[in-house]
Design an enzyme around this catalytic site. Sequence first.
Site, PDB file in Angstrom:
ATOM      1  N   CYS A 139     -16.427   1.183   0.917  1.00  0.00           N
ATOM      2  CA  CYS A 139     -15.285   0.268   0.745  1.00  0.00           C
ATOM      3  C   CYS A 139     -14.662   0.400   2.101  1.00  0.00           C
ATOM      4  O   CYS A 139     -14.018  -0.584   2.496  1.00  0.00           O
ATOM      5  CB  CYS A 139     -13.997   1.081  -0.118  1.00  0.00           C
ATOM      6  SG  CYS A 139     -13.668   3.034   0.603  1.00  0.00           S
ATOM      7  N   HIS A 153      -7.771   0.765  -6.290  1.00  0.00           N
ATOM      8  CA  HIS A 153      -7.697  -0.141  -4.841  1.00  0.00           C
ATOM      9  C   HIS A 153      -8.222  -1.051  -5.901  1.00  0.00           C
ATOM     10  O   HIS A 153      -9.548  -1.327  -5.759  1.00  0.00           O
ATOM     11  CB  HIS A 153      -8.633   0.677  -4.490  1.00  0.00           C
ATOM     12  CG  HIS A 153      -8.320  -0.478  -2.388  1.00  0.00           C
ATOM     13  ND1 HIS A 153      -7.779  -0.627  -2.798  1.00  0.00           N
ATOM     14  CD2 HIS A 153      -9.258   0.323  -1.417  1.00  0.00           C
ATOM     15  CE1 HIS A 153      -7.829  -1.260  -1.202  1.00  0.00           C
ATOM     16  NE2 HIS A 153      -8.223  -1.231  -1.237  1.00  0.00           N
ATOM     17  N   ARG A 182       0.567  -1.148  -0.018  1.00  0.00           N
ATOM     18  CA  ARG A 182       0.222  -0.369  -0.199  1.00  0.00           C
ATOM     19  C   ARG A 182       1.061   1.146  -0.198  1.00  0.00           C
ATOM     20  O   ARG A 182       1.879   1.754   0.898  1.00  0.00           O
ATOM     21  CB  ARG A 182      -1.091   0.314   1.090  1.00  0.00           C
ATOM     22  CG  ARG A 182      -1.468   1.090   1.430  1.00  0.00           C
ATOM     23  CD  ARG A 182      -2.370   0.642   2.391  1.00  0.00           C
ATOM     24  NE  ARG A 182      -3.853   0.867   1.830  1.00  0.00           N
ATOM     25  CZ  ARG A 182      -5.096   0.670   2.399  1.00  0.00           C
ATOM     26  NH1 ARG A 182      -5.692   1.340   4.214  1.00  0.00           N
ATOM     27  NH2 ARG A 182      -5.901  -0.174   1.930  1.00  0.00           N
ATOM     28  N   ASP A 207     -17.648   6.920  -0.677  1.00  0.00           N
ATOM     29  CA  ASP A 207     -15.792   6.623   0.053  1.00  0.00           C
ATOM     30  C   ASP A 207     -16.014   8.312   0.873  1.00  0.00           C
ATOM     31  O   ASP A 207     -16.623   9.175   0.115  1.00  0.00           O
ATOM     32  CB  ASP A 207     -15.229   6.338  -1.322  1.00  0.00           C
ATOM     33  CG  ASP A 207     -13.583   6.354  -1.250  1.00  0.00           C
ATOM     34  OD1 ASP A 207     -13.059   5.853   0.498  1.00  0.00           O
ATOM     35  OD2 ASP A 207     -12.498   6.958  -1.758  1.00  0.00           O
ATOM     36  N   ARG A 237     -13.524  -9.158   0.467  1.00  0.00           N
ATOM     37  CA  ARG A 237     -12.037  -8.494   0.149  1.00  0.00           C
ATOM     38  C   ARG A 237     -11.048  -9.976   0.704  1.00  0.00           C
ATOM     39  O   ARG A 237      -9.485  -9.871  -0.317  1.00  0.00           O
ATOM     40  CB  ARG A 237     -11.581  -7.353   1.666  1.00  0.00           C
ATOM     41  CG  ARG A 237     -11.557  -6.519   0.865  1.00  0.00           C
ATOM     42  CD  ARG A 237     -11.531  -5.537  -0.142  1.00  0.00           C
ATOM     43  NE  ARG A 237      -9.777  -5.821   0.131  1.00  0.00           N
ATOM     44  CZ  ARG A 237      -9.544  -4.933   0.466  1.00  0.00           C
ATOM     45  NH1 ARG A 237      -9.512  -3.595   1.045  1.00  0.00           N
ATOM     46  NH2 ARG A 237      -7.639  -4.401   0.388  1.00  0.00           N
TER      47      ARG A 237
HETATM   48  N1   CP Z   1     -11.553  -0.785   2.539  1.00  0.00           N
HETATM   49  C1   CP Z   1     -10.012  -0.247   3.287  1.00  0.00           C
HETATM   50  O1   CP Z   1      -9.406  -1.000   2.479  1.00  0.00           O
HETATM   51  O2   CP Z   1      -9.468  -0.696   4.242  1.00  0.00           O
HETATM   52  P1   CP Z   1      -8.367   0.144   4.835  1.00  0.00           P
HETATM   53  O3   CP Z   1      -8.143   1.000   4.978  1.00  0.00           O
HETATM   54  O4   CP Z   1      -8.735  -0.589   6.989  1.00  0.00           O
HETATM   55  O5   CP Z   1      -7.976  -1.300   4.702  1.00  0.00           O
HETATM   56  N1  NVA Z   2     -10.515   6.722  -0.559  1.00  0.00           N
HETATM   57  C1  NVA Z   2     -10.132   6.134   0.797  1.00  0.00           C
HETATM   58  C2  NVA Z   2      -9.796   4.829   0.533  1.00  0.00           C
HETATM   59  C3  NVA Z   2      -9.896   3.811   1.705  1.00  0.00           C
HETATM   60  C4  NVA Z   2     -10.075   2.694   1.541  1.00  0.00           C
HETATM   61  C5  NVA Z   2      -8.096   6.484   0.782  1.00  0.00           C
HETATM   62  O1  NVA Z   2      -7.536   5.903   0.379  1.00  0.00           O
HETATM   63  O2  NVA Z   2      -8.014   7.210   2.252  1.00  0.00           O
END
Ligand code: CP
Ligand code: NVA
Length: 305
Positions: free
Chosen positions: A264, A130, A103, A224, A292
């Site tokens: 999400c 994502h 990430r 989101d 997931r």
């Molecule tokens: N939706 C998602 O990716 O959640 P986290 O940021 O908690 O991993």
């Molecule tokens: N758009 C959000 C998604 C988190 C899963 C972020 O990037 O923080």
Amino acid sequence: MRKKDLLTLFDYSTEDIRGILALAAKLKEGRGVSEKRVLSGKTGVMIFEKPSLRTRISFETAIVELGGHPINLASESVGMGIRESIEDVARNLERVVHLIVARTFAHETLTRLAAACSVPVINALTDTSHPCQALAFGLTMQEERGAKRLSVAFVGDGNNVCCSIMALCAKLGHKITITGPKGYEPPAATINICKEICASTGGEVLVTGDPGAAVRDADVIYTDVWTSMGQEAEAGVREKAFGGYQVNAALIARAPKDVMVSHCLPAHRGEEITSDVLDSDASVAYDEAENRLHVQKAVITHLFS
Ligand code: CP
Ligand code: NVA
């Protein structure tokens, strides 16, 4: 054979995506029994430059359930591009581990990591995409509506999650209508790629400033957060800009009666979505969060087959 990664859904064919979703459904049904232990004797490393709950626990569990050993690295101590170059991190990791889940802030960090190593790299969210979230949405929709061509309304920020949901819809031939304030639409280049894909899949991508129009024929409304990780300094400006784009009872009333809602997560309750909607029977957000795990097991199985 060249190794495979999952960096964005654009690298995957419609057939690949349908195959992953079908496998995920099978793995979900036969959890603990039907997995091929494709990671037996192998190690998967996870590097997170941003916080995470769902992605971290679902990948760690997926790696264990596929017979592997997960390692969680604190990104500050790795210092990709700070303590040493991204490429040197990749060249060291590939000598020891068999899978990298990352990430990152910049999407380029992920692509450079993947380009410099010989082991599969999976996108666990970047500033622009994502894909695992979109696949979990795909599995949830498959469970709820089978193979139906969907009308998806994305309400809010045209950011990473929106772009991947849009890519999934384009690949699977769904219609997606994105609605949000001016200046917060998905990047034009991503919209154009999705429209090109739609020409052969029968999908549609529409953008409108009118949330009521966007949800009028929706099977599902997706949202989101207004302020993503890394954008905290803009929170005040964003809250004002997105004020008219909350997923609440008034917006749901403008959609078909059986509309579903997803997110999400994490949700900022009272901002992009109200608690009554997120906690209502229409919400499939927690099913998607569970999914997931199943889609990521399917992705890893795909990458190691
Ligand atoms: N939706 C998602 O990716 O959640 P986290 O940021 O908690 O991993
Ligand atoms: N758009 C959000 C998604 C988190 C899963 C972020 O990037 O923080």
